[in-house]
Design a protein around this motif. Sequence first.
Motif, PDB file in Angstrom:
ATOM      1  N   PHE A   1       0.845  -1.198   0.000  1.00 18.21           N
ATOM      2  CA  PHE A   1       0.000   0.000   0.000  1.00 18.21           C
ATOM      3  C   PHE A   1       0.874   1.238   0.000  1.00 18.21           C
ATOM      4  N   ARG A   2       0.593   2.165  -0.944  1.00 21.51           N
ATOM      5  CA  ARG A   2       1.307   3.433  -1.012  1.00 21.51           C
ATOM      6  C   ARG A   2       0.303   4.581  -0.997  1.00 21.51           C
ATOM      7  N   ASN A   3       0.671   5.654  -0.355  1.00 22.48           N
ATOM      8  CA  ASN A   3      -0.160   6.846  -0.383  1.00 22.48           C
ATOM      9  C   ASN A   3       0.734   8.052  -0.141  1.00 22.48           C
ATOM     10  N   SER A   4       0.292   9.227  -0.581  1.00 24.81           N
ATOM     11  CA  SER A   4       1.098  10.432  -0.412  1.00 24.81           C
ATOM     12  C   SER A   4       0.190  11.646  -0.261  1.00 24.81           C
ATOM     13  N   THR A   5       0.742  12.701   0.300  1.00 27.46           N
ATOM     14  CA  THR A   5       0.017  13.963   0.456  1.00 27.46           C
ATOM     15  C   THR A   5       1.027  15.097   0.576  1.00 27.46           C
ATOM     16  N   ILE A   6       0.592  16.295   0.238  1.00 31.19           N
ATOM     17  CA  ILE A   6       1.438  17.481   0.365  1.00 31.19           C
ATOM     18  C   ILE A   6       1.040  18.233   1.636  1.00 31.19           C
ATOM     19  N   ILE A   7       2.017  18.455   2.519  1.00 28.38           N
ATOM     20  CA  ILE A   7       1.775  19.179   3.767  1.00 28.38           C
ATOM     21  C   ILE A   7       2.852  20.251   3.905  1.00 28.38           C
ATOM     22  N   GLN A   8       2.450  21.512   3.953  1.00 28.66           N
ATOM     23  CA  GLN A   8       3.368  22.642   4.069  1.00 28.66           C
ATOM     24  C   GLN A   8       4.480  22.560   3.022  1.00 28.66           C
ATOM     25  N   GLN A   9       4.066  22.291   1.794  1.00 25.14           N
ATOM     26  CA  GLN A   9       4.955  22.242   0.621  1.00 25.14           C
ATOM     27  C   GLN A   9       5.931  21.073   0.645  1.00 25.14           C
ATOM     28  N   ASN A  10       5.731  20.147   1.559  1.00 27.29           N
ATOM     29  CA  ASN A  10       6.551  18.928   1.574  1.00 27.29           C
ATOM     30  C   ASN A  10       5.699  17.739   1.171  1.00 27.29           C
ATOM     31  N   LYS A  11       6.308  16.829   0.421  1.00 21.81           N
ATOM     32  CA  LYS A  11       5.592  15.626   0.000  1.00 21.81           C
ATOM     33  C   LYS A  11       5.880  14.493   0.983  1.00 21.81           C
TER      34      LYS A  11
ATOM     35  N   GLU B   1       5.078  10.539   2.087  1.00 20.02           N
ATOM     36  CA  GLU B   1       4.627   9.266   1.506  1.00 20.02           C
ATOM     37  C   GLU B   1       4.693   8.161   2.565  1.00 20.02           C
ATOM     38  N   VAL B   2       3.861   7.169   2.380  1.00 20.49           N
ATOM     39  CA  VAL B   2       3.920   5.986   3.238  1.00 20.49           C
ATOM     40  C   VAL B   2       3.950   4.746   2.363  1.00 20.49           C
ATOM     41  N   LEU B   3       4.685   3.748   2.797  1.00 19.18           N
ATOM     42  CA  LEU B   3       4.728   2.450   2.130  1.00 19.18           C
ATOM     43  C   LEU B   3       4.501   1.378   3.186  1.00 19.18           C
ATOM     44  N   LEU B   4       3.452   0.573   2.984  1.00 19.32           N
ATOM     45  CA  LEU B   4       3.140  -0.521   3.898  1.00 19.32           C
ATOM     46  C   LEU B   4       3.211  -1.847   3.156  1.00 19.32           C
ATOM     47  N   ASN B   5       3.777  -2.853   3.795  1.00 18.39           N
ATOM     48  CA  ASN B   5       3.687  -4.229   3.309  1.00 18.39           C
ATOM     49  C   ASN B   5       2.740  -4.968   4.246  1.00 18.39           C
ATOM     50  N   VAL B   6       1.670  -5.511   3.659  1.00 18.30           N
ATOM     51  CA  VAL B   6       0.590  -6.085   4.461  1.00 18.30           C
ATOM     52  C   VAL B   6       0.352  -7.538   4.057  1.00 18.30           C
ATOM     53  N   GLU B   7       0.239  -8.406   5.051  1.00 17.49           N
ATOM     54  CA  GLU B   7      -0.034  -9.826   4.797  1.00 17.49           C
ATOM     55  C   GLU B   7      -1.101 -10.315   5.772  1.00 17.49           C
ATOM     56  N   LYS B   8      -2.124 -10.960   5.227  1.00 17.36           N
ATOM     57  CA  LYS B   8      -3.279 -11.416   6.008  1.00 17.36           C
ATOM     58  C   LYS B   8      -3.903 -10.266   6.793  1.00 17.36           C
ATOM     59  N   GLY B   9      -3.848  -9.075   6.210  1.00 12.90           N
ATOM     60  CA  GLY B   9      -4.462  -7.902   6.812  1.00 12.90           C
ATOM     61  C   GLY B   9      -3.590  -7.192   7.835  1.00 12.90           C
ATOM     62  N   TYR B  10      -2.416  -7.753   8.180  1.00 12.35           N
ATOM     63  CA  TYR B  10      -1.551  -7.176   9.218  1.00 12.35           C
ATOM     64  C   TYR B  10      -0.323  -6.511   8.589  1.00 12.35           C
ATOM     65  N   ILE B  11       0.023  -5.352   9.112  1.00 11.75           N
ATOM     66  CA  ILE B  11       1.174  -4.606   8.613  1.00 11.75           C
ATOM     67  C   ILE B  11       2.463  -5.324   9.020  1.00 11.75           C
ATOM     68  N   GLN B  12       3.263  -5.684   8.031  1.00 11.00           N
ATOM     69  CA  GLN B  12       4.532  -6.364   8.288  1.00 11.00           C
ATOM     70  C   GLN B  12       5.706  -5.383   8.299  1.00 11.00           C
ATOM     71  N   GLN B  13       5.564  -4.305   7.540  1.00 10.85           N
ATOM     72  CA  GLN B  13       6.623  -3.305   7.471  1.00 10.85           C
ATOM     73  C   GLN B  13       5.995  -1.967   7.108  1.00 10.85           C
ATOM     74  N   ALA B  14       6.473  -0.891   7.718  1.00 10.22           N
ATOM     75  CA  ALA B  14       5.955   0.454   7.440  1.00 10.22           C
ATOM     76  C   ALA B  14       7.121   1.421   7.292  1.00 10.22           C
ATOM     77  N   SER B  15       7.055   2.273   6.266  1.00 10.63           N
ATOM     78  CA  SER B  15       8.102   3.273   6.042  1.00 10.63           C
ATOM     79  C   SER B  15       7.458   4.600   5.665  1.00 10.63           C
ATOM     80  N   PHE B  16       7.974   5.688   6.231  1.00  8.98           N
ATOM     81  CA  PHE B  16       7.487   7.027   5.907  1.00  8.98           C
ATOM     82  C   PHE B  16       8.617   7.825   5.247  1.00  8.98           C
ATOM     83  N   PHE B  17       8.230   8.613   4.242  1.00  6.84           N
ATOM     84  CA  PHE B  17       9.215   9.394   3.499  1.00  6.84           C
ATOM     85  C   PHE B  17       8.773  10.853   3.417  1.00  6.84           C
TER      86      PHE B  17
END
Length: 326
Positions: free
Chosen positions: A246-256, A258-274
């Motif tokens: 799962f990836r998603n992004s948004t602009i907040i105060q001119q900064n982009k 992003e989040v990247l999630l790896n999900v298995e059986k509905g549970y988050i296995q890894q999460a990273s924010f950029f």
Amino acid sequence: MLCINSTSGNPYFNLAAEEFLLRKSDQDIFMLYINEPSIVVGKHQNALSEINLDFVNRNNIKVARRLSGGGTVFHDFGNLNFCFIQTAKDKNLVNFSKYMRPIINVLKDLGLETVESKHNDILINGLKISGNAEHVFKKRVLHHGTLLFDSKLDKLREALKVSQGCFTDRSVQSRRSKVANIVGFLKHPVSIENFRMKIFNHQLQSRSSAQLYVFSEEDLKEIELLVVEKFSTWDWNFGYSPKYEFRNSTIIQQNKYEVLLNVEKGYIQQASFFKDGKEDAGLRQLSVELVNLRHFPNDIKKCLEFINVMNNKFILSNREIKYLLH
């Protein structure tokens, strides 16, 4: 053939009844039911990527998963569902036309000209009024379909709007078809109950062996057990979804952000924010807290509330984080 006119409007009960009849009975079955507002996803679909979860929650729409494959459908009190369960007598287990034909015959009696599409839908004037799917268990075949009679199509469209995030997986994707209600094509008014009885009586009268059947107390106990242990559970309706990214992004105060999630059986296995393409150290603790959490708004909300109590503040607000995560 046993003909069952289910009195339940609970999608979990009716889907459990289908599995019970498929696995526990050796009889040919025909069943009709109308569910309360609900979304029913195919067995191999990612539920979150198919629905507008905020709209679904606000409108108390149930989310259910069925045994068969295919795409997501919307049920309400204007939608009639039919189900055939039979033991195949030859190697041709999957035969959509065989089970759609009795329904088409009733529609023809009502003066409606229909077409079977290559995707196993029933169309009137090029518009979809019925979607169909099948599931095979040993030599038993489950065929079920929807009949949009007088459904609230505006709610259907809103409920099936996809999430703003991007899902990458191998799940079956729904085809978005132009749909219509049967009632709009009828020359003379017919209520959904009359329509239901026309289909039910047609099936009762089409076979000399057909007989009315009502679930016994023992049947109901077994079906309700399936409801509790499987069909009403988060693990089945959401957790059964294939592994996804799962990836998603948004602009907040001119900064982009992003989040990247790896999900298995509905549970988050890894999460990273950029932030602007680089991993955000300010959200690293949140990445840790999200691991092994269900990728579901309520669980994420509780996690954020807990973190705030522990005085771990992030550069983004809870509202901004929740937007990123679903």
